[in-house]
Structures are given as C-alpha cells and as structure tokens.
Scaffold this motif. Structure first.
Motif, short mmCIF file in Angstrom:
data_model
loop_
_atom_site.label_atom_id
_atom_site.label_comp_id
_atom_site.label_asym_id
_atom_site.label_seq_id
_atom_site.Cartn_x
_atom_site.Cartn_y
_atom_site.Cartn_z
N GLN A 16 0.84 -1.20 0.00
CA GLN A 16 0.00 0.00 0.00
C GLN A 16 0.87 1.24 0.00
O GLN A 16 1.95 1.25 0.59
N VAL A 33 -11.73 6.87 -6.05
CA VAL A 33 -11.65 5.50 -5.54
C VAL A 33 -12.07 4.54 -6.66
O VAL A 33 -13.04 4.78 -7.38
N GLY A 34 -11.28 3.48 -6.82
CA GLY A 34 -11.56 2.46 -7.83
C GLY A 34 -10.79 2.64 -9.12
O GLY A 34 -10.74 1.73 -9.94
N THR A 57 -7.66 3.40 -3.41
CA THR A 57 -8.59 2.98 -2.36
C THR A 57 -9.11 4.16 -1.54
O THR A 57 -10.07 4.00 -0.80
N ARG A 78 -4.58 7.05 -1.52
CA ARG A 78 -4.02 5.80 -1.01
C ARG A 78 -4.19 4.79 -2.13
O ARG A 78 -5.24 4.73 -2.78
N GLN A 80 -3.56 0.66 -3.39
CA GLN A 80 -3.26 -0.74 -3.12
C GLN A 80 -2.55 -1.30 -4.34
O GLN A 80 -3.09 -1.27 -5.45
N THR A 82 -1.28 -3.73 -7.12
CA THR A 82 -1.83 -4.94 -7.74
C THR A 82 -0.81 -5.69 -8.58
O THR A 82 -1.02 -6.86 -8.88
#
Length: 136
Positions: A16, A33-34, A57, A78, A80, A82
């Motif tokens: 993260q 977000v997304g 996120t 923020r 994440q 992948t």
C-alpha cells in the motif's frame, strides 16, 4: 479513467502507498476510488521510473490555502498495489519521444512527466494506459 503518478517511492514492493497532497495536472484532479493508477518512482528522488500498478482505495482533494491566488489542485490518495512492473520505463526510455504531436503513448508520457519534471498525478489516454499495461 486511468491515471499515473510520479512521486518519491521508497519501497516499490510495498502493498500500500499513501501520497499526501500531490500536485495534479492533465486531468489528475479527477482521480477517484476504484481508478487504476500506474506508479512511477521519481528519478528526482533516486527512483527508476515505472515500478507498479495499483488501485486507488482513497482519494480526497486537498483544501486550497487561504491567501494564495493561483494554486495547482492537489489531492491525497491511497493506493493498493496490484502488480510490479516487469519492464523498465523511465526518463531514459522516454527521452527520445519529443515530437509532441506524433500521437504515440510514449510521447504522451514523456510530455506529462518529464517536460515539467515535478512530481504529479496525471490522467492518461486509453492508448497510454494500454502501452503501460504491456510493462506488466
């Protein structure tokens, strides 16, 4: 929409990442977000260029400072992680792409990240996002 960020990234393998109050340009202020984002470790901070891909996120606009007339929009995000990049892509690889009107995705990335070398979040065209995906 797809985005990219060039910033100081100490540990590209982190699960993260937090990027507080990042400068935005070329549609970067629309990040939400997304959204998918490609992470470039800034060569200004000893990084090597493209290091990872992730999903946003959290995203929150940074309030403007009182008394400052002209301000570049900033946002805190923020991410994440992948995937880790499998192919090098940084200033050295993008430097030859300087014909700003040629429509190549490498030229878009060179223009957005290295014409003005400050760290920032930028929006990407579908062509640039597809090109970056080939590095994973």
């Amino acid at each position: 929409m797809t985005f990219a960020i060039k910033a100081g990234i100490r540990d590209p393998r982190a699960a993260q990442f937090d990027f507080p109050a990042q400068k935005t340009m070329y549609g970067g202020k629309r990040i939400a977000v997304g959204d998918m984002i490609y992470l470039f470790a800034s060569e200004n901070d000893g990084g090597s260029g493209l290091v990872a891909r992730g999903v946003v996120t959290a995203a929150e606009p940074t309030p403007k400072r009182a008394g400052v007339e002209r301000q570049t929009p900033r946002v805190s995000i923020r991410v994440q992680r992948t995937a880790l990049a499998k192919q090098a892509l940084g200033r050295a690889e993008l430097k030859p792409f300087v014909d700003w009107g040629d429509g190549q995705p490498q030229t878009e990335l060179n223009f957005k990240f290295y014409r003005q070398a400050t760290d920032k979040i930028v929006g990407l065209s579908d062509a640039a996002a597809a090109f970056l995906e080939g590095c994973f």
